[in-house]
Design a protein around this motif. Structure first.
Motif, short mmCIF file in Angstrom:
data_model
loop_
_atom_site.label_atom_id
_atom_site.label_comp_id
_atom_site.label_asym_id
_atom_site.label_seq_id
_atom_site.Cartn_x
_atom_site.Cartn_y
_atom_site.Cartn_z
N SER A 45 31.96 9.11 79.68
CA SER A 45 32.91 10.13 79.23
C SER A 45 32.34 10.95 78.09
CB SER A 45 34.18 9.46 78.77
OG SER A 45 34.79 10.20 77.76
N LYS A 73 38.59 11.84 84.42
CA LYS A 73 39.36 10.74 83.86
C LYS A 73 40.74 11.20 83.41
CE LYS A 73 36.98 8.82 80.69
NZ LYS A 73 36.52 7.96 79.59
N THR A 74 40.84 12.50 83.04
CA THR A 74 42.14 13.07 82.70
C THR A 74 43.15 12.82 83.80
OG1 THR A 74 40.96 14.85 81.59
CG2 THR A 74 43.29 15.23 82.04
N TRP A 75 42.68 12.87 85.03
CA TRP A 75 43.58 12.75 86.18
C TRP A 75 43.40 11.43 86.92
CZ3 TRP A 75 41.57 18.21 86.88
CH2 TRP A 75 42.38 19.11 86.17
N ASN A 76 42.58 10.55 86.35
CA ASN A 76 42.49 9.20 86.87
C ASN A 76 41.99 9.13 88.32
OD1 ASN A 76 42.74 6.57 86.10
ND2 ASN A 76 44.80 6.33 86.96
N TRP A 96 46.97 11.28 93.94
CA TRP A 96 47.93 11.76 92.95
C TRP A 96 49.37 11.54 93.41
CZ3 TRP A 96 44.43 16.56 92.68
CH2 TRP A 96 43.49 16.40 91.66
N PRO A 151 40.99 -0.95 89.35
CA PRO A 151 39.79 -0.16 89.06
C PRO A 151 38.52 -0.79 89.62
CG PRO A 151 40.67 -1.18 87.07
CD PRO A 151 41.67 -1.42 88.15
N GLN A 161 37.45 0.68 92.92
CA GLN A 161 37.27 2.13 93.06
C GLN A 161 35.82 2.54 92.94
OE1 GLN A 161 39.98 4.57 91.04
NE2 GLN A 161 41.74 3.30 91.50
N THR A 213 50.04 8.27 86.80
CA THR A 213 49.62 7.23 85.87
C THR A 213 50.75 6.32 85.42
OG1 THR A 213 49.89 8.87 84.14
CG2 THR A 213 47.66 8.51 84.96
N THR A 225 49.24 17.31 82.06
CA THR A 225 48.17 17.43 81.08
C THR A 225 48.32 18.71 80.27
OG1 THR A 225 46.70 16.39 82.67
CG2 THR A 225 45.65 17.52 80.82
#
Lengths: 332, 332, 332
Positions: free
Chosen positions: A6, A132-135, A315, A328, A331, C8, C133
């Motif tokens: 990151s 990572k903001t949106w996983n 999402w 995780p 993934q 999330t 976000t």
């Protein structure tokens, strides 16, 4: 890709443990396996054999691309579990094959393969931080963006020479139903669809790829075949050209979506399987749309439909109460 | 742009300190300097002289655009240090020149210049908030988006009249190696590349711009020349057209990337310089790709390649352990 | 869309309260009202009547699309207040009309309407999570993306047959001032602009839509008319074609922007009204730009300009100290 890549986290100083040749070769084979989301060296080996059955040159490119992007990840000290599991190799494998399919095999193109495979690791590192903001993981988006950059540049840089396979820039026109779909179309299209994940149009290669999937996971193998069938049938029903259905171009994105959602990112179950079925149907539509959207700039859609549909369904998954996202560790 | 512009933060009530004419003029000169990331009034002054040496009209536009966008920032009570350092002016400078280069100099175009320069400050405010998610500055993206909006609108609004410099919408075709690169190409292309940051194609202007950079920072000056050379040589090696190389169109994005990464966003050092070299090579490829990608809608690529490559290399930087990002005070 | 749909957050287990037929019909009417951001059943009813006055088929499609997307939201257990207020229905209404306007009314198209309306709820769920976000709602972006996907796919799937209203893919060319604007252009264009929100070109429908807005809120009605006038006048001033002005194609995005910013997202006041005026002017330019940008792929711009301008002005609003964003309860 781990949190270590990151842009916002501090980088811990990690002592570089040495890599043995065997461990590196294992990571490369797993990297080729990860093109179809399989963390399995035997699957990777069978995939290489499958490519070689159709084109030894592309098999060499796939191994070279995976090795270079994996070596770049080792050099950048990406966390060892990610590298070991092949997660830093699959974009390099695809970039290498794509460049050799769509550009003339000159010395310059091979230099571009080396440069682009190494670059794909850097793009993956950058995108992992962003997403990572949106996983969600970058999937094969680094491959698509890197390859597109080279293909677009052929319009300005005369020594980057496209092959006849790169679509000519054209304005999209309404399609007409074209050709007659027969049992041969369906039977061969099914396996061509699996083989097209690696840009191959060959029933034998498709059978070998499927075999590799079953060696790794019966679920992944079954999902791949199901994805290819659904993509093919929906395309047929909606009036796609017979040649495209036969060649498997409406199959490979559905194959990847089915494997990704059905065996990697969602906890399996009947609700998950219905969701996967829905996703593969949507993929056919999105594949047609993406292909038309990039036609005026003369690009192939590559696996962008897979990336977009998988992101969308990841999402939206929390809205469906019967679905559970895998942890995780599962993934890519 | 400071955190104060974020869409999510509450706005503290700040008493507006009055701006003297001199302080405002200083901010305007620094704003022109910031087009090449220089917070230096003498650099800004030399840049104005450089533009005027090639075209007094564009020099006037640059000053006007910077003044309007800076005044808008003052009116919006953007935090004083950002305004004072010229960080709210450079997008206005570029928008103003771009509109006068690509649109006929009618009264309406001048009205658009005023409107667009003020608007660029608002777009910058909006984008700064958005991009905080990813910890990167908007760079010249507000300039690119605002200008593109006007250029695209010429296809629907008959009183927005393009000049012959706006590319006609065309389908991209594979390039062929075209023209012979001579010492003149390289020598003049080197300085044209620096001058093209301000849309000028003039060796004298290029020399004056470079001088302005050296006045502000020897490192920035050296990086600009190095960036221009690398962009030019890579484009030559990959077979770009001689006229394009000569005109510096493969130089200006590399110039900006080299200055931004090499002297503003990364702590200098040999590893950083290798990284900058890599970034300038990538910029040439991305510049060719962006130019081809927007050809069907008849747009110039402007500095979008600079923005994309700088973002990519900033996001990827933490993966390279020998690189260190400069503190927030150094960032534009 | 509530926080419950985020990718999330963990999903609380909510017991499904039963929906009466009346409560569901109420949610559907409010859903149609929400196309113009009105949480008002009578407005929704008048909107249906307005569409029916011009085309009963499209009125049926609007009701069907809203019902399906609302039912999908109920089935997905989206939080009851969002469903009840029609926030899960308006994208379905628009998708349904758009598909019937731009695709031949075959049985397959009606099947696509059902599928796309249900899908729009899923896309809304996915986008709501993403856009949190940046603290903005998806607005009609799910409608635009879903519709575009079907329209683009017509270039690959022969049984998806476009009507003559779908723009042919063409390269954009500089416009010339074309036709003479008369009082009829302005008077009819004003109401056509309101009616075009629902794809109708009819003064009577426009009057009925405006009536529906006034029934719900005098402010919304006045803003809609003001938005349509501003869009029309700016387009005229900048040299748009008379036929386009007359048809209201430069009005509907400004109508939506005016209602959204002026009565839904900002606390009203004279500063807010000036800001809305600015936004409607910008919308005209962005509408022209978006229309040209998607011309090479043969797409209509739909309400993307509304979405982009509203997001931009919401992000920039905190920079203007006299503006206050309305609380989350007021947001669509």
């Amino acid at each position: 890709m781990s949190a270590r890549l990151s842009a916002t986290d501090p980088l811990p100083v990690v002592p570089r443990a040495p890599w043995s040749v065997l461990a590196f070769a294992d990571a490369v084979l797993r990297g080729i396996g990860q093109v179809m989301l399989q963390n399995n060296r035997y699957a990777g080996l069978l995939f290489v054999i499958a490519i070689a059955s159709s084109s030894p040159l592309f098999a060499l490119a796939a191994v070279l691309g995976t090795a270079i992007s994996t070596a770049t990840a080792v050099w950048l000290a990406v966390d060892r579990p990610s590298v070991r599991d092949g997660l830093c190799g699959f974009n390099g494998a695809l970039v290498a094959i794509a460049l050799l399919v769509f550009l003339q095999p000159t010395a310059l193109t091979w230099a571009c393969v080396v440069f682009a495979a190494a670059g794909s690791t850097v793009v993956t590192a950058a995108m992992s931080g962003m997403l990572k903001t949106w996983n969600v993981p970058p999937l094969t988006a680094p491959f698509v963006l890197t390859s597109w950059c080279f293909f677009l540049a052929t319009a300005r840089l005369g020594r980057l020479e496209p092959t006849g396979l790169l679509p000519a820039a054209m304005l999209p026109r309404a399609a007409t139903v074209d050709g007659v779909v027969t049992l041969v179309t369906v039977g061969e299209g099914l396996f061509n669809g699996v083989a097209q994940v690696f840009f191959q149009q060959s029933v034998i290669a498709g059978v070998l790829f499927t075999l590799g999937l079953f060696v790794s996971s019966w679920r992944a193998g079954a999902l791949a075949l199901a994805g290819s069938v659904v993509g093919l049938l929906v395309a047929w029903w909606l009036g796609a050209a017979e040649t495209a259905i036969h060649a498997g171009v409406f199959g490979f994105n559905s194959v990847l979506v089915a494997i990704a959602l059905g065996s990697a990112f969602l906890v399996p179950g009947w609700a998950a399987m219905l969701y996967v079925l829905l996703a593969t149907v949507v993929t056919t539509l999105v594949a047609a749309a993406v292909s038309a959207a990039v036609q005026p700039v003369g690009l192939p859609g590559l696996t962008l439909p897979f990336v977009l549909v998988t992101w969308l369904f990841l999402w939206a998954a929390p809205a469906f109460r019967r679905l559970r996202l895998a942890g995780p560790d599962d993934q890519a």
